[in-house]
Design a protein around this motif. Structure first.
Motif, PDB file in Angstrom:
ATOM      1  N   SER B 155      -0.725   5.055  10.329  1.00 58.95           N
ATOM      2  CA  SER B 155      -1.755   4.027  10.150  1.00 58.95           C
ATOM      3  C   SER B 155      -2.853   4.259  11.101  1.00 58.95           C
ATOM      4  N   LEU B 179      -3.843   7.472   7.350  1.00 54.32           N
ATOM      5  CA  LEU B 179      -4.491   6.323   6.676  1.00 54.32           C
ATOM      6  C   LEU B 179      -6.007   5.763   7.497  1.00 54.32           C
ATOM      7  N   TYR B 201      -7.790   3.947   2.658  1.00 48.90           N
ATOM      8  CA  TYR B 201      -7.173   2.706   2.025  1.00 48.90           C
ATOM      9  C   TYR B 201      -8.229   1.840   1.467  1.00 48.90           C
ATOM     10  N   LYS B 202      -9.542   2.180   1.814  1.00 51.82           N
ATOM     11  CA  LYS B 202     -10.777   1.037   1.366  1.00 51.82           C
ATOM     12  C   LYS B 202     -10.772   1.671  -0.132  1.00 51.82           C
ATOM     13  N   CYS B 204      -8.844   3.812  -2.071  1.00 48.27           N
ATOM     14  CA  CYS B 204      -7.703   4.604  -2.830  1.00 48.27           C
ATOM     15  C   CYS B 204      -7.044   3.759  -4.018  1.00 48.27           C
ATOM     16  N   ILE B 207      -2.294   0.486  -2.525  1.00 43.16           N
ATOM     17  CA  ILE B 207      -1.998   1.532  -1.634  1.00 43.16           C
ATOM     18  C   ILE B 207      -0.486   2.180  -1.419  1.00 43.16           C
ATOM     19  N   GLU B 229      -1.192  -5.383   4.288  1.00 39.69           N
ATOM     20  CA  GLU B 229      -0.647  -4.608   3.246  1.00 39.69           C
ATOM     21  C   GLU B 229      -0.585  -2.958   3.103  1.00 39.69           C
ATOM     22  N   ILE B 230      -0.826  -2.619   4.284  1.00 34.41           N
ATOM     23  CA  ILE B 230      -0.674  -1.194   4.445  1.00 34.41           C
ATOM     24  C   ILE B 230       0.839  -1.201   5.018  1.00 34.41           C
ATOM     25  N   GLY B 233       2.734  -1.290   1.514  1.00 34.97           N
ATOM     26  CA  GLY B 233       2.538  -0.247   0.875  1.00 34.97           C
ATOM     27  C   GLY B 233       3.586   0.938   1.126  1.00 34.97           C
TER      28      GLY B 233
END
Lengths: 336, 336
Positions: B155, B179, B201-202, B204, B207, B229-230, B233
């Protein structure tokens, strides 16, 4: 052996919250002839476990969801009545990943034979010599990495896994504190099981503060069966380098809404905590070791356990619901 | 050396959300004489790190909250100007747990001397040879337990820690997917740093689905700097036995409301995942090993890194805010 009918509890729809008799319906179906490699087991006992509730949901987990229209998956103990697998003969006592049905028909690979089957009552294999014993055994001794003098905090400590796990941790030299939902349960885990302290989480006030009082040296191992507020309270009391054995999260199982992880998630980083997602099935290669050790402790009287045996196949579903209001007194077993 | 005045950024109140100039105020104070064991450092660089935001809150963490009325804590690099600790002499180059101030006065125990101080530019010790290098080094190599062929998902992969961590994972034989928040950053981590794949990630979409496409063999190590949220995911794409290196959670740092843990918390159990709460300070005994290895890789050109150096002490606070809108291009350093 000829049987043509099989009563089964069928999952008709996925429960929203606590399951109802609209979700799980008792039906009678015909038995199909065995296919190659299959074994038919006449079930004698069902192990009624909280995990079954999770399998009813359509969410990814360690086992696939129970398919709608099929019987509810369950660990069962029974006797082989017919076999097309050369490793199993009629009369063999077995533990199966079967279902809530009178007869389960499974591949031999999903069975394990009960060894030395006169040494213990058969239903012990749905209890202390099954997942109820092996789950806390590997959870405490392996995932928990106990050191003598560590403080272990056990959630659901009067429950099937928790009550055994606390005793195992005592045998490993830990100071053991249990959380339970009534004064009677708290008394029992101290006076009968030898826990060092107990917290009635329903009357203790702020859980984090109660844990701090009961664990003045902090918590080195938190054995989590429940999630939710108790997990959040435990996180505020962990020592640096503590281990969380993440074994279950029953507080959220019947929620119809998404349940978030702990609000004190940050404490995992701040205290260098290891969270071990724990499945007893990861230890299947070591089950013989676990069964041997648990059997020895049981024979020596070093591990005590309670069980509530409910009679009658037709009572399976109503008995299962006891798990969610805490009204069962010990490991819940259904005897057919 | 005689200096009587010291400009400092003082924490006046705890921020609710993103810090403002009401929370952090530039003031001038007099320097007190040194006490026994203290060392005075003229700061040359501040390492501006997301962690500083956490220290501004009044919540339990791995370091105590910054006290109101005191300067904002920060890693600094500078030169000793006065010392009442025999281990330090004026002229020594040091890394300090100091603060946003022109001169930091600290016990010798909170300083480490820069060895071989002509080998690298001094500000590297606020970057690749400081926490920015050591955090991903021990995080990937120790907490992540990488095996050749593992897939590591990083990340904040264009960030200071993430960009270096991904390169370390490549050196360890992993397939590395990053990411990041722009196509330009994604291009950079692939073409310049050698990542195998990248996800914006903005843009895609979901996620979890984007991670699944970029990691067809699943994820073995998720290096988490962001949470939210990442993380949720990533949890849906972990392989059984995967490791999460929990190094940060910047998505929640400026939230004024309690931030829950991941909604997919259950997947930690279902996939037998190990979550390792990770603090580089737990590895302080091994820092010399880490600095030696990172220095070697830097000299060999095997690790590339970017830095954005903002000039001027008075710009410290405004520069710090770049961390939270992603506008910094590489490790953010303030040069006094």
């Amino acid at each position: 052996m000829q049987t043509s009918k099989n009563r089964q509890f069928i999952l008709h729809q996925r429960p929203a919250g606590t399951p109802t008799t609209d979700d799980v319906v008792l039906e009678e179906h015909s038995l199909a002839p065995l296919a190659a490699g299959q074994v038919r087991v006449r079930n004698a006992y069902f192990s009624l476990d909280p995990a079954i509730r999770g399998w009813m949901d359509d969410t990814p987990s360690y086992l696939p969801p129970i398919e709608l229209g099929t019987p509810v998956r369950s660990t069962t103990v029974g006797e082989v009545v017919e076999s097309l697998d050369p490793d199993f003969q009629p009369g063999d006592k077995v533990v199966a990943m079967g279902a809530w049905e009178e007869f389960s028909t499974v591949p031999g690979a999903m069975l394990s034979k009960v060894q030395d089957d006169n040494r213990f009552p058969l239903h012990y294999y749905a209890n202390i010599l099954g997942a109820v014993g092996l789950t806390p055994y590997f959870g405490v001794m392996d995932a928990g990495k106990p050191k003598p003098g560590d403080t272990l905090l056990m959630s659901a400590a009067a429950g099937a896994v928790g009550s055994v796990g606390g005793q195992i941790a005592k045998l490993a030299g830990c100071r053991v504190v249990g959380l339970a939902g009534s004064d009677e349960k708290c008394d029992w885990i101290i006076s009968e099981l030898g826990f060092d302290a107990a917290i009635n989480y329903k009357t203790c006030g702020l859980i984090a503060d109660a844990i701090a009082r009961a664990c003045p040296a902090g918590v080195d191992i938190y054995f989590d069966n429940v999630g939710g507020e108790i997990l959040d309270g435990a996180l505020l009391n962990l020592n640096s380098g503590a281990r969380i054995v993440f074994c279950g999260a029953i507080s959220g199982y019947n929620s119809a809404e998404p349940v978030p992880g702990p609000y004190n998630w940050w404490q995992i980083l701040a205290r260098s905590v290891t969270v071990q997602g724990y499945l007893v099935s990861d230890y299947v290669d070591r089950f013989p070791e676990g069964i041997a050790q648990m059997g020895e402790w049981v024979e020596q009287g070093k591990i005590k356990f309670r069980e509530e045996i409910v009679d009658g196949f037709e009572n399976t579903f109503s008995a299962f619901l006891k798990l969610f209001d805490g009204s069962n007194a010990g490991k819940l077993i259904l005897r057919l």
